[in-house]
Design an enzyme around this catalytic site. Structure first.
Site, PDB file in Angstrom:
ATOM      1  N   LEU A  16       0.810  -1.215   0.000  1.00  0.00           N
ATOM      2  CA  LEU A  16       0.000   0.000   0.000  1.00  0.00           C
ATOM      3  C   LEU A  16       0.842   1.263   0.000  1.00  0.00           C
ATOM      4  O   LEU A  16       0.395   2.311  -0.477  1.00  0.00           O
ATOM      5  CB  LEU A  16      -0.924   0.017   1.225  1.00  0.00           C
ATOM      6  CG  LEU A  16      -1.937  -1.121   1.335  1.00  0.00           C
ATOM      7  CD1 LEU A  16      -2.668  -1.056   2.658  1.00  0.00           C
ATOM      8  CD2 LEU A  16      -2.915  -1.085   0.178  1.00  0.00           C
ATOM      9  N   GLY A  17       2.027   1.208   0.558  1.00  0.00           N
ATOM     10  CA  GLY A  17       2.855   2.407   0.615  1.00  0.00           C
ATOM     11  C   GLY A  17       4.226   2.075   1.149  1.00  0.00           C
ATOM     12  O   GLY A  17       4.472   1.000   1.707  1.00  0.00           O
TER      13      GLY A  17
ATOM     14  N   GLY B  36       8.060   4.199   2.684  1.00  0.00           N
ATOM     15  CA  GLY B  36       8.705   5.444   3.056  1.00  0.00           C
ATOM     16  C   GLY B  36       9.919   5.174   3.906  1.00  0.00           C
ATOM     17  O   GLY B  36      10.425   4.053   3.976  1.00  0.00           O
TER      18      GLY B  36
ATOM     19  N   GLY C  83       9.350   2.344   6.588  1.00  0.00           N
ATOM     20  CA  GLY C  83       9.250   0.972   6.123  1.00  0.00           C
ATOM     21  C   GLY C  83       8.170   0.870   5.067  1.00  0.00           C
ATOM     22  O   GLY C  83       8.028   1.745   4.215  1.00  0.00           O
ATOM     23  N   THR C  84       7.406  -0.203   5.135  1.00  0.00           N
ATOM     24  CA  THR C  84       6.346  -0.439   4.156  1.00  0.00           C
ATOM     25  C   THR C  84       5.047  -0.762   4.855  1.00  0.00           C
ATOM     26  O   THR C  84       5.031  -1.223   6.004  1.00  0.00           O
ATOM     27  CB  THR C  84       6.722  -1.598   3.219  1.00  0.00           C
ATOM     28  OG1 THR C  84       6.990  -2.759   4.015  1.00  0.00           O
ATOM     29  CG2 THR C  84       7.935  -1.254   2.385  1.00  0.00           C
ATOM     30  N   VAL C  85       3.962  -0.538   4.136  1.00  0.00           N
ATOM     31  CA  VAL C  85       2.632  -0.892   4.602  1.00  0.00           C
ATOM     32  C   VAL C  85       2.018  -1.825   3.572  1.00  0.00           C
ATOM     33  O   VAL C  85       2.014  -1.525   2.368  1.00  0.00           O
ATOM     34  CB  VAL C  85       1.748   0.358   4.800  1.00  0.00           C
ATOM     35  CG1 VAL C  85       0.346  -0.053   5.219  1.00  0.00           C
ATOM     36  CG2 VAL C  85       2.347   1.268   5.848  1.00  0.00           C
TER      37      VAL C  85
ATOM     38  N   LYS D  80       2.030  -2.839   8.991  1.00  0.00           N
ATOM     39  CA  LYS D  80       3.019  -1.761   8.925  1.00  0.00           C
ATOM     40  C   LYS D  80       4.338  -2.288   9.470  1.00  0.00           C
ATOM     41  O   LYS D  80       4.453  -2.624  10.650  1.00  0.00           O
ATOM     42  CB  LYS D  80       2.532  -0.566   9.742  1.00  0.00           C
ATOM     43  CG  LYS D  80       3.413   0.662   9.634  1.00  0.00           C
ATOM     44  CD  LYS D  80       2.768   1.844  10.364  1.00  0.00           C
ATOM     45  CE  LYS D  80       3.597   3.095  10.220  1.00  0.00           C
ATOM     46  NZ  LYS D  80       2.986   4.258  10.889  1.00  0.00           N
TER      47      LYS D  80
ATOM     48  N   ASP E 269       1.444  13.003  13.849  1.00  0.00           N
ATOM     49  CA  ASP E 269       1.525  13.231  12.400  1.00  0.00           C
ATOM     50  C   ASP E 269       0.118  13.356  11.810  1.00  0.00           C
ATOM     51  O   ASP E 269      -0.213  12.724  10.813  1.00  0.00           O
ATOM     52  CB  ASP E 269       2.276  12.076  11.734  1.00  0.00           C
ATOM     53  CG  ASP E 269       2.667  12.417  10.298  1.00  0.00           C
ATOM     54  OD1 ASP E 269       2.744  13.622   9.984  1.00  0.00           O
ATOM     55  OD2 ASP E 269       2.882  11.495   9.508  1.00  0.00           O
TER      56      ASP E 269
END
Length: 586
Positions: A304-305, A307, A310-312, A327, A418
């Site tokens: 899904l994403g 950065g 890490g990753t999702v 996550k 955030d």
């Protein structure tokens, strides 16, 4: 009482007693009413000034003081002065001692109109208010005149005395204002012994100055949010009164309380001290496949994403057969791992329908993974970008809902850190959900979200956080207000910058907000919530109370959708393809 009335009349006559129709003493009576109207205004002004230090602390002492001020300024003093004026005119008409000088008495016999006659007779003789209203005599048109004047003038004055009191009790419960208007109603009832003509001219002077009395009370302003919050906390958490106990050998000594986690000093005036995370951790379930157990129960479906953190992934819980969001932190160090475990335990017990749920904390081959609720829908940033800004009703629901979710997390000691439009998901029913809490978020990470929505710059960072101060409930509240402002205007409150570094520098310099929505009902509270100084910002509880009050007055429920229903996306062809399972671990 007669001495007070004669002194007030003499002062009023010297201030404003022109020798014109209907007479100098008639004008002096209205001037006396105007002077008396200042007394309730002074009482409301005194209460407003006192609340600058007491806030909403309505204990027996403050309520007694407020009630005493109301009774004295609205009932006792005005009654003594008003009836003293009437008694003075009666004494002059009867030839008795009145307290006025000989020069003043010499003008009482002067007549300025045939139907009025001598002023001492017009003001000091005839029926009183009660007799005029309930035992009328004479022409019917005269009775209508008295009926309208003797009811409408006190009723109008009552309205503005109520407004003075409610203005003095701004940013708090309005019920203590009853001390003022109930006292005024009693004043009107006990003043029925005044001569009707005197009462009419008295109220004619009282009414306009009760309107002007609103101005100084409004100029004092409401108590600061920090004082209001402190007073609410003192009421919510009073010092326990424990009776002295005799030492006994049979009674065991209670264990010392667990250590409490402390938020930074900037947050102490904004929210209640959260419980220690390690004290009541709230278990994170550790089923087979979790940390310390062999195998993996979570089958990854699609990324899904990604950065700096890490990753999702969208994944499937193979044991419970449900879709989750995974996550994963890339190779976290020991401190990051411990913080993820501690804060995940706290977030796992946050119970709010609009706050993302944490199911598990597991160790995957490529890092420590947080297993969370998977939410379908679109981010708020995508909704505003595609459909345009929200209206006041939708924005109010968004603010109230997200404030409740944030407050529930703060009570468990979890900060978001955030909060921005891409971290709010609007589900297919139009309801908002708060996601992607900053658990083990790496420094400088501003790209990753829990649903793959990619965002750009730190336009939604609170000034104190941008300057290096630790995150706090006040900074979370600032970010939420900035997000609501974006939802209403379509742009961040400080405007956009060309680069993330420029946006971060603008936040660190605490540049004032310049892109607030102009024609919104929420502009005032947005300006207060986006204050540069954390201690001056309203708390989430105060914001939620005010926004929900506005929604109630608009006839809307705070639980409705924040947008129109978001249509479900039809399944994409590529989603029907067989997903290859990840390679087995070596």
């Amino acid at each position: 009482m007669g001495g007070l009335g004669s002194a007030l009349l003499s002062l009023a006559h010297s201030l404003f007693g022109p020798g014109i129709w209907p007479g100098d003493w008639v004008w002096a009576t209205s001037t006396a009413g105007a002077l008396v109207a200042l007394v309730p205004a002074i009482g409301a002004l005194t209460v407003a000034i006192m609340r600058k230090g007491t806030g909403n602390r309505y204990d027996s002492v403050t309520l007694s003081v407020f009630g005493g001020i109301a009774v004295v300024s609205v009932l006792v003093l005005p009654w003594l002065l008003a009836n003293g004026v009437s008694a003075t005119f009666r004494a002059v008409n009867a030839g008795q001692k009145s307290g006025l000088s000989a020069s003043e008495l010499s003008t009482m016999d002067k007549s300025y109109a045939d139907f009025i006659g001598p002023q001492k007779t017009y003001l000091g003789d005839g029926q009183n208010v009660y007799e005029t209203l309930f035992y009328p005599h004479g022409l019917q048109i005269s009775y209508v005149y008295y009926l309208v004047a003797l009811i409408a003038l006190p009723a109008g004055s009552l309205l503005f005395v109520m407004l003075q009191a409610r203005t003095a009790f701004r940013r708090g419960p309005k019920w203590p204002s009853r001390f003022f208007w109930i006292s005024f109603v009693i004043l009107v009832l006990v003043s029925v012994s005044m001569e009707a003509n005197t009462a009419i001219h008295f109220w004619l002077g009282f009414l306009p100055f009760s309107v002007l009395g609103l101005i100084p009370v409004a100029l004092v302003g409401p108590p600061p949010w920090s004082v209001i919050h402190r007073s609410v906390q003192e009421k919510r958490d009073p010092e326990p009164q424990r009776p002295p106990q005799q030492p006994s050998q049979a009674q065991p000594t209670p264990p010392p309380p667990p250590p409490q986690r402390q938020y930074p000093a900037t947050a102490l005036a904004q929210a209640p001290e959260p419980p220690a995370l390690a004290a009541v951790p709230g278990p994170v379930p550790l089923p087979p496949g979790s940390r310390g157990a062999g195998g993996s129960r979570y089958r990854r479906v699609r990324q899904l994403g990604a950065g700096g953190f890490g990753t999702v992934w969208q994944a499937v819980d193979t044991q419970l057969n449900r879709t989750v969001a995974l996550k994963i932190a890339h190779a976290p160090d020991r401190d990051t791992e411990e913080r993820m475990q501690r804060e995940a335990r706290a977030l796992a017990v946050v119970n709010h329908p609009n706050c993302v749920k944490v199911y598990d904390l597991v160790e995957e081959p490529d890092g420590l993974a947080l297993v969370m609720e998977y939410l379908e829908g679109r981010s708020l940033a995508d909704v505003v970008d595609s459909q345009g800004p929200l209206d006041d009703i939708a924005a109010g629901r968004l603010w109230s809902t997200m404030a409740g979710a944030l407050a529930a997390a703060h009570e468990k000691g979890v900060l978001h850190r955030d909060l921005k439009p891409s971290n709010i998901i609007v589900d297919p029913a139009g309801l908002a959900h708060l996601i992607d809490f900053g658990i083990a978020r790496s420094q400088g990470d501003s790209k990753l979200t829990a649903t793959g929505m990619m965002i750009g710059t730190p336009d939604f960072v609170a000034p104190e956080t941008a300057m290096g101060a630790p995150a706090s409930p006040a900074s979370d509240a600032w970010q939420l207000a900035a997000t609501v402002s974006y939802a209403l205007s379509g742009q961040p409150p400080r405007g956009t910058r060309e680069t993330p570094m420029a946006a971060l520098m603008a936040a660190a310099r605490a540049e004032p907000v310049s892109r607030l929505p102009r024609n919104s009902a929420h502009t005032r509270i947005l300006g207060a919530s986006l204050d540069q100084e954390p201690r001056r910002r309203p708390t989430l509880t105060a914001v939620r109370r005010e926004v929900e009050g506005w929604l109630a007055r608009a006839g809307k429920s705070p639980d409705g959708p924040v947008t129109q229903l978001v249509p479900r996306q039809p399944p994409q062809p590529q989603r029907t393809r067989q997903v290859q399972p990840p390679p087995p671990r070596r």
